[in-house]
Design a protein around this motif. Structure first.
Motif, PDB file in Angstrom:
ATOM      1  N   ALA A   1      -8.756   4.097 -29.221  1.00  0.00           N
ATOM      2  CA  ALA A   1      -8.657   4.555 -28.082  1.00  0.00           C
ATOM      3  C   ALA A   1      -7.859   3.567 -27.548  1.00  0.00           C
ATOM      4  O   ALA A   1      -7.737   2.085 -28.387  1.00  0.00           O
ATOM      5  N   ILE A   2      -7.057   4.425 -26.199  1.00  0.00           N
ATOM      6  CA  ILE A   2      -6.050   2.601 -25.519  1.00  0.00           C
ATOM      7  C   ILE A   2      -6.533   2.991 -24.347  1.00  0.00           C
ATOM      8  O   ILE A   2      -6.848   4.308 -23.583  1.00  0.00           O
ATOM      9  N   PRO A   3      -7.113   1.933 -24.133  1.00  0.00           N
ATOM     10  CA  PRO A   3      -7.292   1.695 -22.299  1.00  0.00           C
ATOM     11  C   PRO A   3      -6.734   1.691 -21.437  1.00  0.00           C
ATOM     12  O   PRO A   3      -6.004   1.905 -21.747  1.00  0.00           O
TER      13      PRO A   3
ATOM     14  N   GLN B   1      -5.540   6.386 -22.281  1.00  0.00           N
ATOM     15  CA  GLN B   1      -6.495   6.258 -20.562  1.00  0.00           C
ATOM     16  C   GLN B   1      -8.084   5.945 -20.443  1.00  0.00           C
ATOM     17  O   GLN B   1      -8.839   6.239 -19.548  1.00  0.00           O
ATOM     18  N   ALA B   2      -8.751   5.575 -21.830  1.00  0.00           N
ATOM     19  CA  ALA B   2     -10.220   5.424 -21.836  1.00  0.00           C
ATOM     20  C   ALA B   2     -10.774   3.760 -21.003  1.00  0.00           C
ATOM     21  O   ALA B   2     -10.131   2.970 -20.652  1.00  0.00           O
ATOM     22  N   GLU B   3     -11.655   3.926 -20.142  1.00  0.00           N
ATOM     23  CA  GLU B   3     -12.083   3.533 -18.931  1.00  0.00           C
ATOM     24  C   GLU B   3     -13.087   2.652 -19.748  1.00  0.00           C
ATOM     25  O   GLU B   3     -13.131   1.576 -19.857  1.00  0.00           O
ATOM     26  N   SER B   4     -13.209   2.878 -21.278  1.00  0.00           N
ATOM     27  CA  SER B   4     -14.557   1.818 -22.120  1.00  0.00           C
ATOM     28  C   SER B   4     -14.754   2.061 -23.259  1.00  0.00           C
ATOM     29  O   SER B   4     -13.956   3.706 -23.495  1.00  0.00           O
ATOM     30  N   ILE B   5     -15.297   1.488 -24.130  1.00  0.00           N
ATOM     31  CA  ILE B   5     -14.707   2.108 -25.641  1.00  0.00           C
ATOM     32  C   ILE B   5     -15.683   2.874 -25.765  1.00  0.00           C
ATOM     33  O   ILE B   5     -15.947   3.843 -26.530  1.00  0.00           O
ATOM     34  N   GLN B   6     -16.694   2.676 -25.172  1.00  0.00           N
ATOM     35  CA  GLN B   6     -18.389   4.005 -25.521  1.00  0.00           C
ATOM     36  C   GLN B   6     -17.778   5.218 -24.933  1.00  0.00           C
ATOM     37  O   GLN B   6     -18.063   6.233 -25.390  1.00  0.00           O
ATOM     38  N   GLN B   7     -16.782   5.064 -23.420  1.00  0.00           N
ATOM     39  CA  GLN B   7     -16.871   6.646 -22.939  1.00  0.00           C
ATOM     40  C   GLN B   7     -15.577   7.350 -24.313  1.00  0.00           C
ATOM     41  O   GLN B   7     -16.254   8.243 -24.539  1.00  0.00           O
ATOM     42  N   ALA B   8     -15.119   6.086 -25.166  1.00  0.00           N
ATOM     43  CA  ALA B   8     -14.041   7.032 -26.418  1.00  0.00           C
ATOM     44  C   ALA B   8     -15.020   7.188 -27.396  1.00  0.00           C
ATOM     45  O   ALA B   8     -14.513   8.724 -27.959  1.00  0.00           O
ATOM     46  N   ARG B   9     -16.143   6.645 -27.581  1.00  0.00           N
ATOM     47  CA  ARG B   9     -16.581   6.736 -28.392  1.00  0.00           C
ATOM     48  C   ARG B   9     -17.489   8.041 -28.334  1.00  0.00           C
ATOM     49  O   ARG B   9     -17.921   9.327 -29.390  1.00  0.00           O
ATOM     50  N   VAL B  10     -18.307   8.360 -27.171  1.00  0.00           N
ATOM     51  CA  VAL B  10     -19.078   9.134 -27.300  1.00  0.00           C
ATOM     52  C   VAL B  10     -17.505  10.984 -27.455  1.00  0.00           C
ATOM     53  O   VAL B  10     -18.136  11.993 -28.103  1.00  0.00           O
ATOM     54  N   ILE B  11     -16.771  10.969 -26.638  1.00  0.00           N
ATOM     55  CA  ILE B  11     -15.875  11.533 -27.111  1.00  0.00           C
ATOM     56  C   ILE B  11     -15.034  12.296 -28.249  1.00  0.00           C
ATOM     57  O   ILE B  11     -15.506  13.225 -28.583  1.00  0.00           O
TER      58      ILE B  11
ATOM     59  N   PRO C   1     -10.345  11.040 -20.906  1.00  0.00           N
ATOM     60  CA  PRO C   1     -11.642  11.401 -21.052  1.00  0.00           C
ATOM     61  C   PRO C   1     -11.566  12.725 -19.478  1.00  0.00           C
ATOM     62  O   PRO C   1     -12.969  12.838 -19.324  1.00  0.00           O
ATOM     63  N   GLU C   2     -10.461  13.309 -19.509  1.00  0.00           N
ATOM     64  CA  GLU C   2     -11.019  14.617 -18.475  1.00  0.00           C
ATOM     65  C   GLU C   2     -11.031  15.937 -19.435  1.00  0.00           C
ATOM     66  O   GLU C   2     -10.793  16.230 -20.919  1.00  0.00           O
ATOM     67  N   PRO C   3     -12.176  16.060 -19.255  1.00  0.00           N
ATOM     68  CA  PRO C   3     -13.073  17.831 -19.646  1.00  0.00           C
ATOM     69  C   PRO C   3     -12.375  18.440 -20.028  1.00  0.00           C
ATOM     70  O   PRO C   3     -12.250  18.896 -21.066  1.00  0.00           O
ATOM     71  N   THR C   4     -11.215  19.196 -19.090  1.00  0.00           N
ATOM     72  CA  THR C   4      -9.720  19.695 -20.037  1.00  0.00           C
ATOM     73  C   THR C   4      -9.505  19.675 -20.839  1.00  0.00           C
ATOM     74  O   THR C   4      -8.409  20.331 -21.838  1.00  0.00           O
TER      75      THR C   4
END
Length: 293
Positions: free
Chosen positions: A230-232, A199-209, A170-173
């Motif tokens: 994603a792998i959490p 290393q996703a914090e949530s499914i929602q976060q991964a889906r957005v990325i 999830p890091e921007p870089t």
């Protein structure tokens, strides 16, 4: 080159058969696991994906193609001195360097040494390709853990695979580097690109990325990048790395392990629907020799 190395190559050439290696469509499905930057857990994903596919009744071989920085052996507690560079040099046969890995997989260290294949005599090249083609026929999947970045030696491995799994966090870089990786290989028409958020914090976060990466790639590169899920973020992974044990074996019921099994099942289902492109090593050799010419 030392006199001993010359003698070894001479002995090898004297045993070679002149027949070329047939490029058949019966080789293993090849998945390269890559990333735009280090520290995203790429090698850990490659190792545990290989074990997950083996758990789905597949014969799996994992090639460590990190350029001089391979660490698959460290992640799973293997101690192997010989690697594929010794096969290229003529010091060993391929069967001598294949290691019995955890979870029923085979591991080939030092696969980055294949980049030196163009410097070998033609007879040695043929013999090496025969051995490597046999390795493919003995397995259902070849997982290739590449180096990070978008350098030419890495692109050789990535662009001739059936599937490339681009790992980001999830890091921007890391997300920016994942897009740069997609851009660098976007001209490989037959390559199927899949992005995975580790290393996703949530499914929602991964889906957005993943949605952002897919949309940007389609808009500016006119290429489709499929979602590999994603792998959490999971402390079980950290603990397993410290114990030099794959997390899929160390904590099989952890969130990371369950997500990796789901990824393996999706990939296996995909390969059933979409067969591969033929033998990986023959395609790789064609690319290496073209650039060497």
């Amino acid at each position: 080159m030392s006199d001993q190395a010359r003698r070894l190559r001479g002995l090898m050439e004297s045993r070679l058969a002149p027949d070329p290696v047939p490029d058949t469509a019966g080789g293993a499905c090849t998945i390269t696991v890559t990333s735009g930057k280090g520290g995203v857990g790429k090698s850990n994903v490659a190792l545990n994906l290989a074990i997950a596919l083996a758990r789905l009744d597949s014969a799996v071989c994992l090639l460590d193609a990190n350029m001089g920085l391979g660490n698959i052996d460290l992640l799973c507690g293997l101690n192997g001195y010989w690697n594929l560079s010794h096969v290229v040099s003529g010091a060993r046969l391929l069967k001598d360097v294949v290691l019995e890995g955890p979870g029923g997989i085979h591991v080939v260290p030092g696969a980055s040494g294949l980049s030196d294949l163009a410097d070998c005599p033609e007879g040695v090249q043929r013999e090496l390709l025969k051995q490597m083609s046999q390795l493919e026929r003995d397995h259902d999947f070849l997982i290739v853990d590449t180096g990070t970045g978008i350098h030419r030696p890495i692109r050789k491995f990535v662009t001739v695979a059936d599937i490339v799994l681009i790992v980001t966090t999830p890091e921007p870089t890391s997300i920016a580097d994942a897009y740069a990786t997609v851009k660098s290989i976007s001209n490989a028409d037959e390559l199927r690109m899949h992005a995975l958020v580790n290393q996703a914090e949530s499914i929602q976060q991964a889906r957005v990325i993943l949605d952002r990466l897919k949309q940007t790639s389609r808009l500016f590169l006119r290429r489709d990048v499929e979602s590999a899920g994603a792998i959490p973020h999971d402390l079980s992974v950290t603990h397993a790395v410290a114990r030099r044990t794959p997390y899929l074996l160390d904590a099989p019921h952890s969130h990371a392990s369950l997500a990796t099994m789901q990824l393996a099942q999706r990939i296996k289902d995909l390969t059933i629907r979409q067969p591969g492109r033929g033998e990986f090593f023959n395609r790789l050799w064609t690319k290496i020799s073209r650039h060497a010419a």
